[in-house]
Motif scaffolding. Structure first.
Motif, PDB file in Angstrom:
ATOM      1  N   THR A  84      31.899 -42.723  70.244  1.00 22.60           N
ATOM      2  CA  THR A  84      30.686 -42.662  69.428  1.00 22.60           C
ATOM      3  C   THR A  84      29.745 -43.812  69.764  1.00 22.60           C
ATOM      4  O   THR A  84      28.528 -43.630  69.913  1.00 22.60           O
ATOM      5  CB  THR A  84      31.042 -42.693  67.934  1.00 22.60           C
ATOM      6  OG1 THR A  84      31.889 -41.582  67.638  1.00 22.60           O
ATOM      7  CG2 THR A  84      29.792 -42.616  67.077  1.00 22.60           C
ATOM      8  N   GLU A  85      30.298 -45.017  69.906  1.00 25.17           N
ATOM      9  CA  GLU A  85      29.469 -46.174  70.241  1.00 25.17           C
ATOM     10  C   GLU A  85      28.850 -46.023  71.623  1.00 25.17           C
ATOM     11  O   GLU A  85      27.693 -46.379  71.845  1.00 25.17           O
ATOM     12  CB  GLU A  85      30.318 -47.445  70.168  1.00 25.17           C
ATOM     13  CG  GLU A  85      30.722 -47.833  68.750  1.00 25.17           C
ATOM     14  CD  GLU A  85      31.629 -49.046  68.735  1.00 25.17           C
ATOM     15  OE1 GLU A  85      32.019 -49.503  69.834  1.00 25.17           O
ATOM     16  OE2 GLU A  85      31.948 -49.519  67.635  1.00 25.17           O
ATOM     17  N   LEU A  88      25.958 -43.417  71.220  1.00 25.54           N
ATOM     18  CA  LEU A  88      24.819 -43.792  70.374  1.00 25.54           C
ATOM     19  C   LEU A  88      24.228 -45.139  70.736  1.00 25.54           C
ATOM     20  O   LEU A  88      23.067 -45.396  70.454  1.00 25.54           O
ATOM     21  CB  LEU A  88      25.244 -43.794  68.901  1.00 25.54           C
ATOM     22  CG  LEU A  88      25.745 -42.449  68.360  1.00 25.54           C
ATOM     23  CD1 LEU A  88      26.119 -42.585  66.886  1.00 25.54           C
ATOM     24  CD2 LEU A  88      24.687 -41.371  68.537  1.00 25.54           C
ATOM     25  N   LYS A  89      24.999 -45.999  71.350  1.00 25.89           N
ATOM     26  CA  LYS A  89      24.510 -47.335  71.674  1.00 25.89           C
ATOM     27  C   LYS A  89      24.983 -47.719  73.069  1.00 25.89           C
ATOM     28  O   LYS A  89      25.977 -48.426  73.219  1.00 25.89           O
ATOM     29  CB  LYS A  89      25.006 -48.356  70.641  1.00 25.89           C
ATOM     30  CG  LYS A  89      24.360 -49.730  70.797  1.00 25.89           C
ATOM     31  CD  LYS A  89      24.866 -50.684  69.729  1.00 25.89           C
ATOM     32  CE  LYS A  89      24.226 -52.060  69.887  1.00 25.89           C
ATOM     33  NZ  LYS A  89      24.725 -53.003  68.848  1.00 25.89           N
ATOM     34  N   PRO A  90      24.299 -47.233  74.110  1.00 17.30           N
ATOM     35  CA  PRO A  90      24.722 -47.555  75.475  1.00 17.30           C
ATOM     36  C   PRO A  90      24.597 -49.049  75.748  1.00 17.30           C
ATOM     37  O   PRO A  90      23.818 -49.752  75.104  1.00 17.30           O
ATOM     38  CB  PRO A  90      23.738 -46.749  76.335  1.00 17.30           C
ATOM     39  CG  PRO A  90      22.553 -46.529  75.461  1.00 17.30           C
ATOM     40  CD  PRO A  90      23.085 -46.417  74.057  1.00 17.30           C
ATOM     41  N   ALA A  91      25.388 -49.524  76.676  1.00 20.20           N
ATOM     42  CA  ALA A  91      25.377 -50.944  77.015  1.00 20.20           C
ATOM     43  C   ALA A  91      23.991 -51.368  77.492  1.00 20.20           C
ATOM     44  O   ALA A  91      23.342 -50.667  78.262  1.00 20.20           O
ATOM     45  CB  ALA A  91      26.413 -51.225  78.098  1.00 20.20           C
ATOM     46  N   ALA A  92      23.530 -52.507  77.010  1.00 22.86           N
ATOM     47  CA  ALA A  92      22.213 -53.012  77.386  1.00 22.86           C
ATOM     48  C   ALA A  92      22.214 -53.442  78.844  1.00 22.86           C
ATOM     49  O   ALA A  92      23.193 -54.003  79.347  1.00 22.86           O
ATOM     50  CB  ALA A  92      21.835 -54.183  76.487  1.00 22.86           C
TER      51      ALA A  92
END
Length: 324
Positions: A84-85, A88-92
Motif C-alpha cells: 500500500t505504501e 500510494l507513496k512512491p520513494a522520493a
C-alpha cells in the motif's frame, strides 16, 4: 513468473481477509472496502477454500480468528502495508543517491557540445546516475522514441508518433567555418568565392550532396563528405577546406580550436528547431524530468554563447533536415 505467483490465488482476497480480521465482522469490513456483505462473504469462502482450512470462527455476532487465521494475518499484514505504501507513496527521487541509467538519443550535431556538459553536471549533482548516448537523427528518432530505445532525445525532428512530447530548445542557423591561416575571408564571404573553394560536407545519404545542394540546386567543389559533424573541425583545421555548419556546432568547434574562424554565408540557409523529445509515459518520471531540466539549461547556455555567430533569416524558417 514463479510457481507461487502462478497458483490460483487472487491476492485481493488477502486484503479482504485482513480488513475482516481487523474489523471483527463482515458488515464493518464491507463498509471499509466499499463492497457488499455477500461479496465479502464470498471472498472469504474463496480464500478459505484455497487455504484448505477455516480462517474464522463465530463469536457472538462477530468473527474471531482461528489459529490458522492468526498465522496468516501475522504473515500478510506487513506485506500488505508495504504494498500500500509503495503504491500510494512512491520513494522520493534524490539525484544525489539515484543510480538510474538513462538512454539519451542525440544527433551528431548535438553530442559534441551537449554530452560533455551534461556528464559534468551529473557528476556534480547526481554522481551515481549514468547516461547511455544513442545516435539518432530526424529519420530514426521517431522509432527510437516509440520503441523506448531511448528515454529522451535531442535532435531535429519532423512528424513524431502519437504519445511523443516535444519542446523547442532553439532555432539554429548556419555559418561558414574555416581556417584563416589558409583562407583570407572577411565577415562575409562572396558567393563566387564560396563556390570556387573546396568544401567538406556532412551527408546522411553517403553522397556529395548537402544542404546547399538541396536548397539552391548548386554544386560545391566537395573534397570530403562525412556522415557526422564530429570531425568537421579537424578536417578544416590547417587546410583550405570550408565547412557550412550549424552555428552551435561552429561555436563548439571554436571552443576547442580557437584559431579557426567563422563568416556569414552569401545566402540565407533556413535552420531547424532543435527539440527535446520524450515519450508521454515518462513525463512524470522524476529522474527523466531531472535530466530534461538540465538539458534545457545547458542548451540555453550553449545557444547564448553561440549567438555572436548566429545568422538569422529575415522570416521564421521552416523546418529542414540538418545536413551541411
Amino acid at each position: 513468473m514463479t510457481d507461487n505467483y502462478g497458483r490460483d490465488l487472487d491476492l485481493n482476497l488477502l486484503r479482504v481477509f485482513a480488513v475482516v480480521a481487523e474489523s471483527g465482522g463482515v458488515t464493518a469490513a464491507a463498509q471499509k472496502l466499499y463492497l457488499t456483505q455477500p461479496g465479502v462473504s464470498a471472498a472469504l469462502r474463496r480464500l478459505q477454500t484455497a487455504m484448505g482450512a477455516p480462517l474464522f470462527a463465530r463469536q457472538g455476532r462477530g468473527l474471531t480468528l482461528t489459529r490458522r487465521g492468526e498465522q496468516l494475518l501475522t504473515s500478510v499484514k506487513p506485506h500488505l502495508r508495504a504494498l500500500t505504501e509503495a503504491a500510494l507513496k512512491p520513494a522520493a527521487f534524490d539525484p544525489k543517491t539515484s543510480d538510474r541509467t538513462l538512454r539519451l538519443g542525440m544527433s551528431d550535431a548535438t553530442e559534441g557540445w551537449l554530452l560533455p556538459a551534461l556528464v559534468r553536471v551529473l557528476g556534480n549533482e547526481a554522481p551515481s546516475m549514468k547516461v547511455i548516448a544513442i545516435p539518432v537523427q530526424f529519420r530514426s528518432v521517431g522509432e527510437a522514441i516509440a520503441t523506448r530505445a531511448v528515454d529522451m532525445a535531442v535532435t531535429v525532428a519532423d512528424e513524431m508518433p502519437a504519445g511523443t512530447l516535444r519542446k523547442d530548445l532553439f532555432w539554429g542557423g548556419f555559418v561558414l567555418l574555416f581556417d584563416p591561416r589558409h583562407n583570407r575571408i572577411g565577415a562575409e564571404i562572396r558567393e563566387a568565392e564560396y563556390f570556387a573553394k573546396e568544401h567538406v560536407v556532412v551527408s546522411y545519404n553517403g553522397d556529395l550532396r548537402g544542404v546547399v545542394e538541396d536548397m539552391f540546386h548548386k554544386s560545391r567543389r566537395v573534397r570530403c563528405s562525412v556522415s557526422t559533424f564530429s570531425h568537421v573541425g579537424a578536417l578544416v583545421d590547417d587546410t583550405p577546406l570550408l565547412a557550412t555548419v550549424p552555428t552551435i556546432v561552429a561555436s563548439y568547434v571554436r571552443e576547442t580550436k580557437p584559431h579557426l574562424a567563422t563568416a556569414k554565408l552569401p545566402f540565407g540557409i533556413r535552420g531547424a528547431s532543435l527539440e527535446l523529445l520524450w515519450p508521454a509515459a515518462l513525463d512524470d518520471d522524476d529522474a527523466c524530468r531531472f535530466v530534461r531540466e538540465k538539458i534545457e539549461i545547458l542548451t540555453k547556455d550553449a545557444f547564448a554563447r553561440s549567438r555572436e555567430l548566429e545568422v538569422r533569416p529575415k522570416r521564421k524558417p521552416k523546418k529542414s533536415r540538418v545536413r551541411s
